[in-house]
Design an enzyme around this catalytic site. Structure first.
Site, PDB file in Angstrom:
ATOM      1  N   GLY A   1      -0.184   5.437  -4.648  1.00 14.29           N
ATOM      2  CA  GLY A   1      -0.751   6.758  -4.825  1.00 14.29           C
ATOM      3  C   GLY A   1      -0.103   7.799  -3.976  1.00 14.29           C
ATOM      4  O   GLY A   1       0.124   8.887  -4.627  1.00 14.29           O
TER       5      GLY A   1
ATOM      6  N   ARG B   1     -11.969   1.694  -9.172  1.00  9.20           N
ATOM      7  CA  ARG B   1     -10.874   2.795  -9.285  1.00  9.20           C
ATOM      8  C   ARG B   1     -10.977   3.502 -10.639  1.00  9.20           C
ATOM      9  O   ARG B   1     -11.515   2.748 -11.518  1.00  9.20           O
ATOM     10  CB  ARG B   1      -9.448   2.546  -8.984  1.00  9.20           C
TER      11      ARG B   1
ATOM     12  N   SER C   1      -7.161  -5.839  -5.605  1.00  7.55           N
ATOM     13  CA  SER C   1      -8.357  -6.665  -5.001  1.00  7.55           C
ATOM     14  C   SER C   1      -9.587  -6.388  -5.924  1.00  7.55           C
ATOM     15  O   SER C   1      -9.702  -5.529  -6.675  1.00  7.55           O
ATOM     16  CB  SER C   1      -8.320  -5.675  -3.657  1.00  7.55           C
ATOM     17  N   THR C   2     -10.537  -7.140  -5.402  1.00 11.89           N
ATOM     18  CA  THR C   2     -11.812  -7.148  -6.021  1.00 11.89           C
ATOM     19  C   THR C   2     -12.390  -5.571  -5.948  1.00 11.89           C
ATOM     20  O   THR C   2     -13.037  -5.032  -6.864  1.00 11.89           O
ATOM     21  CB  THR C   2     -12.944  -8.072  -5.609  1.00 11.89           C
TER      22      THR C   2
ATOM     23  N   ARG D   1      -0.830   9.075 -10.029  1.00  8.23           N
ATOM     24  CA  ARG D   1      -0.786   7.771  -9.415  1.00  8.23           C
ATOM     25  C   ARG D   1      -0.004   6.734 -10.016  1.00  8.23           C
ATOM     26  O   ARG D   1       0.541   5.970  -9.328  1.00  8.23           O
ATOM     27  CB  ARG D   1      -2.195   7.490  -8.963  1.00  8.23           C
TER      28      ARG D   1
ATOM     29  N   ASP E   1       0.939  -1.308   0.131  1.00  4.63           N
ATOM     30  CA  ASP E   1       0.193   0.086   0.080  1.00  4.63           C
ATOM     31  C   ASP E   1       0.630   1.349  -0.080  1.00  4.63           C
ATOM     32  O   ASP E   1       1.892   1.382   0.371  1.00  4.63           O
ATOM     33  CB  ASP E   1      -0.910  -0.029   1.104  1.00  4.63           C
ATOM     34  N   GLY E   2       0.069   2.272  -0.498  1.00  5.88           N
ATOM     35  CA  GLY E   2       1.146   3.596  -0.314  1.00  5.88           C
ATOM     36  C   GLY E   2       1.280   4.257  -1.795  1.00  5.88           C
ATOM     37  O   GLY E   2       2.009   5.451  -1.944  1.00  5.88           O
TER      38      GLY E   2
ATOM     39  N   ASN F   1     -10.762  -3.044  -6.005  1.00  2.00           N
ATOM     40  CA  ASN F   1      -9.761  -2.133  -6.839  1.00  2.00           C
ATOM     41  C   ASN F   1     -10.553  -1.847  -8.260  1.00  2.00           C
ATOM     42  O   ASN F   1     -10.044  -0.854  -9.094  1.00  2.00           O
ATOM     43  CB  ASN F   1      -8.400  -2.657  -7.059  1.00  2.00           C
TER      44      ASN F   1
ATOM     45  N   LEU G   1      -6.669  -5.108   7.612  1.00  2.00           N
ATOM     46  CA  LEU G   1      -6.455  -6.395   6.515  1.00  2.00           C
ATOM     47  C   LEU G   1      -6.945  -6.276   5.341  1.00  2.00           C
ATOM     48  O   LEU G   1      -6.595  -7.104   4.217  1.00  2.00           O
ATOM     49  CB  LEU G   1      -6.977  -7.516   7.346  1.00  2.00           C
TER      50      LEU G   1
END
Ligand code: FPP
Length: 247
Positions: free
Chosen positions: A23, A71, A65-66, A33, A20-21, A68, A195
């Protein structure tokens, strides 16, 4: 000069990472991004190499992820294109380093060209025994568990399975991670402490390591720091410390 690393012991057999992170890393640099995701791919390369080097046997990366899919279209397209380029570029390297590629997630939702190369690399590396690299793509843990339960219920209805035989091991065997040990260590970069629907069943006893470091800045030294932190922990699996001392 040769760099001397203090030995890390034990090394987790299976590491799972929420990357993560990207963006925020890009936004801080006033860049789009996707610039962060591109730098994130370099971290993927560095961490895969370092994990292989220190003897990790299973590495699972949460790449998409599902959720995502929600976006902006351009970001999703950019991520898919990065993924495709990564897979094309890394095949030789994976073969040389004996890395077997696997996928956790709804492969059928991926664009056809990405799916094709993904399945090609999975097939070409199926014989590799050095390390398993699982990419979680269009992955959601609750959906994974529901699909596993549905499959067991289908078997029960078809008379192939007795409902009384269903136990924890059997559910584990109906998840994408079937045949692989549960993660010993879960790392989340980027400062958030949640999580996010990642491997909820499998991380029951994982040690969790949260770091503020954003994924594009997470490279070999940061991985080694997480491994040292892990090596210093006592995993009790429900027992007391005194019990473990006498074992
Ligand atoms: C989270 O950062 C990251 C993602 C949703 C994608 C991760 C993808 C990569 C590292 C690159 C492609 C992967 C491979 C395996 C080649 P974020 O965008 O949510 O960051 P933010 O929280 O700062 O917005």
């Amino acid at each position: 000069m040769l760099e001397v690393q203090p030995e890390i012991d034990p090394v987790p057999v299976h590491i799972a990472i929420i990357m993560d992170g990207n963006g925020r890393w890009a936004e801080k640099r006033k860049r789009p991004r996707l610039f962060g995701h591109k730098a994130g791919v370099d971290s993927v390369r560095a961490v895969v190499e370092a994990a292989r080097e220190v003897g990790v046997q299973h590495l699972t990366l949460y790449a998409f992820s599902t959720e995502n899919w929600r976006r902006p279209g351009l970001e999703v397209k950019g991520l898919m294109s990065l993924l495709k380029n990564y897979l094309q570029a890394e095949l030789d390297n994976m073969m040389t380093n004996e890395i077997r590629l696997g996928c956790f997630g709804q492969r059928d939702r991926l664009p056809a060209d990405v799916r094709r190369i993904l399945e090609q690399v999975m097939a070409d590396t199926a014989h590799c025994r050095g390390m398993r690299l699982n990419l979680a793509l269009s992955y959601g843990s609750r959906a994974e568990i529901v699909a596993g339960v549905q499959e067991m219920m289908r078997k029960c209805s078809a008379g192939e399975l007795d409902a009384r035989a269903v136990d924890e091991q059997m559910l584990s065997d109906h998840l994408y991670s079937t045949g692989q040990p549960d993660p010993d260590l879960l790392i989340r970069t980027g400062g958030e402490k949640r999580l996010s629907n990642f491997l909820l069943w499998q991380v029951s006893y994982a040690e969790i390591y949260f770091t503020e470091t954003k994924w594009p800045d997470f490279r070999k030294p940061q991985l080694l720091e997480a491994l040292r932190d892990y090596a210093g922990r006592q995993r009790r699996f429900g027992k007391t410390g005194a019990q473990l001392d006498t074992e």
